[in-house]
Motif scaffolding. Structure first.
Motif, PDB file in Angstrom:
ATOM      1  N   ASP A  12     -21.870-100.813 -83.454  1.00 14.91           N
ATOM      2  CA  ASP A  12     -21.275 -99.548 -83.022  1.00 14.91           C
ATOM      3  C   ASP A  12     -22.050 -98.335 -83.533  1.00 14.91           C
ATOM      4  O   ASP A  12     -21.853 -97.221 -83.041  1.00 14.91           O
ATOM      5  CB  ASP A  12     -19.824 -99.459 -83.490  1.00 14.91           C
ATOM      6  CG  ASP A  12     -18.917-100.417 -82.729  1.00 14.91           C
ATOM      7  OD1 ASP A  12     -19.338-100.907 -81.676  1.00 14.91           O
ATOM      8  OD2 ASP A  12     -17.785-100.668 -83.213  1.00 14.91           O
ATOM      9  N   ARG A  13     -22.906 -98.535 -84.533  1.00 17.99           N
ATOM     10  CA  ARG A  13     -23.730 -97.431 -85.032  1.00 17.99           C
ATOM     11  C   ARG A  13     -24.810 -97.044 -84.030  1.00 17.99           C
ATOM     12  O   ARG A  13     -25.342 -95.937 -84.088  1.00 17.99           O
ATOM     13  CB  ARG A  13     -24.405 -97.817 -86.348  1.00 17.99           C
ATOM     14  CG  ARG A  13     -23.486 -97.969 -87.532  1.00 17.99           C
ATOM     15  CD  ARG A  13     -24.293 -98.353 -88.761  1.00 17.99           C
ATOM     16  NE  ARG A  13     -25.331 -97.367 -89.045  1.00 17.99           N
ATOM     17  CZ  ARG A  13     -26.406 -97.600 -89.777  1.00 17.99           C
ATOM     18  NH1 ARG A  13     -26.605 -98.809 -90.290  1.00 17.99           N
ATOM     19  NH2 ARG A  13     -27.293 -96.651 -89.999  1.00 17.99           N
ATOM     20  N   ILE A  14     -25.150 -97.958 -83.134  1.00 18.65           N
ATOM     21  CA  ILE A  14     -26.274 -97.740 -82.207  1.00 18.65           C
ATOM     22  C   ILE A  14     -25.751 -97.230 -80.876  1.00 18.65           C
ATOM     23  O   ILE A  14     -24.886 -97.840 -80.253  1.00 18.65           O
ATOM     24  CB  ILE A  14     -27.055 -99.042 -81.984  1.00 18.65           C
ATOM     25  CG1 ILE A  14     -27.505 -99.643 -83.315  1.00 18.65           C
ATOM     26  CG2 ILE A  14     -28.262 -98.778 -81.088  1.00 18.65           C
ATOM     27  CD1 ILE A  14     -28.076-101.030 -83.187  1.00 18.65           C
ATOM     28  N   ASP A  15     -26.309 -96.124 -80.432  1.00 17.47           N
ATOM     29  CA  ASP A  15     -25.948 -95.545 -79.143  1.00 17.47           C
ATOM     30  C   ASP A  15     -27.214 -95.451 -78.299  1.00 17.47           C
ATOM     31  O   ASP A  15     -28.155 -94.733 -78.653  1.00 17.47           O
ATOM     32  CB  ASP A  15     -25.337 -94.153 -79.351  1.00 17.47           C
ATOM     33  CG  ASP A  15     -24.772 -93.572 -78.071  1.00 17.47           C
ATOM     34  OD1 ASP A  15     -24.784 -94.265 -77.028  1.00 17.47           O
ATOM     35  OD2 ASP A  15     -24.319 -92.406 -78.103  1.00 17.47           O
ATOM     36  N   LEU A  16     -27.257 -96.180 -77.198  1.00 15.46           N
ATOM     37  CA  LEU A  16     -28.417 -96.161 -76.313  1.00 15.46           C
ATOM     38  C   LEU A  16     -28.253 -95.068 -75.269  1.00 15.46           C
ATOM     39  O   LEU A  16     -27.244 -95.015 -74.572  1.00 15.46           O
ATOM     40  CB  LEU A  16     -28.585 -97.514 -75.616  1.00 15.46           C
ATOM     41  CG  LEU A  16     -28.739 -98.749 -76.497  1.00 15.46           C
ATOM     42  CD1 LEU A  16     -29.009 -99.967 -75.633  1.00 15.46           C
ATOM     43  CD2 LEU A  16     -29.851 -98.553 -77.506  1.00 15.46           C
ATOM     44  N   ILE A  17     -29.248 -94.214 -75.189  1.00 15.87           N
ATOM     45  CA  ILE A  17     -29.212 -93.125 -74.214  1.00 15.87           C
ATOM     46  C   ILE A  17     -30.512 -93.127 -73.411  1.00 15.87           C
ATOM     47  O   ILE A  17     -31.597 -93.214 -73.975  1.00 15.87           O
ATOM     48  CB  ILE A  17     -29.013 -91.764 -74.912  1.00 15.87           C
ATOM     49  CG1 ILE A  17     -27.616 -91.692 -75.523  1.00 15.87           C
ATOM     50  CG2 ILE A  17     -29.235 -90.613 -73.931  1.00 15.87           C
ATOM     51  CD1 ILE A  17     -27.309 -90.381 -76.217  1.00 15.87           C
ATOM     52  N   LYS A  18     -30.386 -93.050 -72.120  1.00 15.10           N
ATOM     53  CA  LYS A  18     -31.549 -93.039 -71.240  1.00 15.10           C
ATOM     54  C   LYS A  18     -32.280 -91.710 -71.348  1.00 15.10           C
ATOM     55  O   LYS A  18     -31.666 -90.641 -71.287  1.00 15.10           O
ATOM     56  CB  LYS A  18     -31.106 -93.283 -69.793  1.00 15.10           C
ATOM     57  CG  LYS A  18     -32.250 -93.389 -68.799  1.00 15.10           C
ATOM     58  CD  LYS A  18     -31.712 -93.732 -67.418  1.00 15.10           C
ATOM     59  CE  LYS A  18     -32.857 -93.872 -66.426  1.00 15.10           C
ATOM     60  NZ  LYS A  18     -32.357 -94.219 -65.064  1.00 15.10           N
ATOM     61  N   LEU A  19     -33.598 -91.771 -71.517  1.00 18.47           N
ATOM     62  CA  LEU A  19     -34.395 -90.554 -71.638  1.00 18.47           C
ATOM     63  C   LEU A  19     -35.821 -90.847 -71.182  1.00 18.47           C
ATOM     64  O   LEU A  19     -36.460 -91.767 -71.691  1.00 18.47           O
ATOM     65  CB  LEU A  19     -34.402 -90.040 -73.078  1.00 18.47           C
ATOM     66  CG  LEU A  19     -35.067 -88.689 -73.344  1.00 18.47           C
ATOM     67  CD1 LEU A  19     -34.450 -88.029 -74.574  1.00 18.47           C
ATOM     68  CD2 LEU A  19     -36.567 -88.836 -73.571  1.00 18.47           C
ATOM     69  N   ASP A  20     -36.292 -90.074 -70.225  1.00 13.57           N
ATOM     70  CA  ASP A  20     -37.683 -90.149 -69.776  1.00 13.57           C
ATOM     71  C   ASP A  20     -38.406 -88.942 -70.357  1.00 13.57           C
ATOM     72  O   ASP A  20     -38.152 -87.806 -69.960  1.00 13.57           O
ATOM     73  CB  ASP A  20     -37.749 -90.135 -68.245  1.00 13.57           C
ATOM     74  CG  ASP A  20     -39.168 -90.293 -67.713  1.00 13.57           C
ATOM     75  OD1 ASP A  20     -40.131 -90.190 -68.507  1.00 13.57           O
ATOM     76  OD2 ASP A  20     -39.322 -90.506 -66.500  1.00 13.57           O
TER      77      ASP A  20
END
Length: 294
Positions: A76-84
């Motif tokens: 839960d500490r990890i948040d994946l966010i899409k970014l180019d």
């Protein structure tokens, strides 16, 4: 720098990785040094980690790491966010999401980098006749423009004003002003390279990579001069030749003992980051904490 134990507590951490418009060697969050940074920070720090890459669903190494993390609390500490990193709209959208969820960033690691392999890509160019305009533009976009624009967008979440409180003297004749910091300084760490040093350039070649990393070093120094007034330090880091996809085409020319495992590189770079003092902001340092002239 004074070597100390890793102690940073993170509120948010952002990685970046380039797009795949060109083939060839490149570095980013979903592979190599970036992925190892995530492992290291999960193990040795507290707080939330925002991991940004162009296509999280297609990042096999990243997905495998998440599956291997034990305990829902750690995951839960990890948040994946899409970014180019090559798309300004993508950068701004990612930052909006980070701001909405966390409203602060304590450490930004810009690990995006593109070098090429000399076979499937125009770079790295070994002579002036090999310079390709499109490749040079791509190199600058991934190696310096994208990381700088991300730093710009995240800066408001990293800066903090010094808070001044008044303490009345015992004789009641005057008030003493004491400056207090709300929280520890934030840090922007840009992954650079020794070949970006102009004074260290005794061989030539690698035009786009050298020039883009030199520009990144200048951006780091300029950011540092401005942001240190608001408790943000900036540093450019040379990781040494590390056993990753980016260096693979050139590893046969590396001296014995100078090709570093990715675990060693990341451990070393985190020690440099964690041992920073204000006098180090704006500098270029290698994996051992030794200053490299611009």
């Amino acid at each position: 720098m004074h070597q100390v134990a890793l102690k940073r507590t993170l509120t948010a951490l952002a990685f970046t990785s380039p797009s795949a418009a060109y083939g060839g060697a490149r570095a980013g969050f979903a592979v190599g040094i970036g992925l190892q940074f995530l492992r290291k920070l999960l193990k040795d720090t507290k707080g939330n980690i925002v991991a940004c890459c162009r296509s999280p669903d297609d990042a096999t190494g990243l997905q495998e790491l998440l599956l291997s993390v034990e305990g829902s609390k750690s995951r839960d500490r990890i948040d994946l966010i899409k970014l180019d990193i090559e798309n300004q709209d993508s950068i701004e959208q990612a930052v909006l999401e980070i701001e909405k969820k966390y409203n602060r960033v304590d450490l930004l690691l810009n690990v995006a980098g593109i070098l090429g392999d000399g076979k499937n890509t125009p770079g790295p160019e070994r002579s002036v006749l090999k310079i390709d305009k499109g490749w040079m533009e791509k190199s600058f976009q991934v190696n310096v423009i994208g990381p700088l624009m991300l730093s710009k967008e995240l800066a408001p979440l990293m800066t903090q004003k010094r808070r001044t409180v008044k303490k009345r003297a015992s004789n009641n004749d005057k008030e003493e002003k004491i400056a207090e910091k709300k929280r520890p300084v934030a840090i922007i760490a840009n992954l650079s390279a020794r070949v970006g040093s102009i004074s260290d350039n005794g061989l030539g070649g690698w035009y786009s990579y050298r020039m883009s990393k030199a520009a990144l070093n200048q951006a780091t120094r300029t950011l540092a001069n401005e942001l240190k007034r608001e408790s943000v330090w900036c540093v450019a880091l040379h990781p040494g030749t590390t056993d990753t996809d980016l260096s693979q085409p050139f590893q046969k020319n590396v001296q014995e003992g100078r090709l570093f495992p990715v675990e060693f590189t990341v451990d070393s770079l985190m020690k440099v980051i964690d041992s920073m003092e204000e006098e180090n902001t704006g500098g270029l340092y290698d994996w051992a904490g030794k200053a490299i002239p611009f």
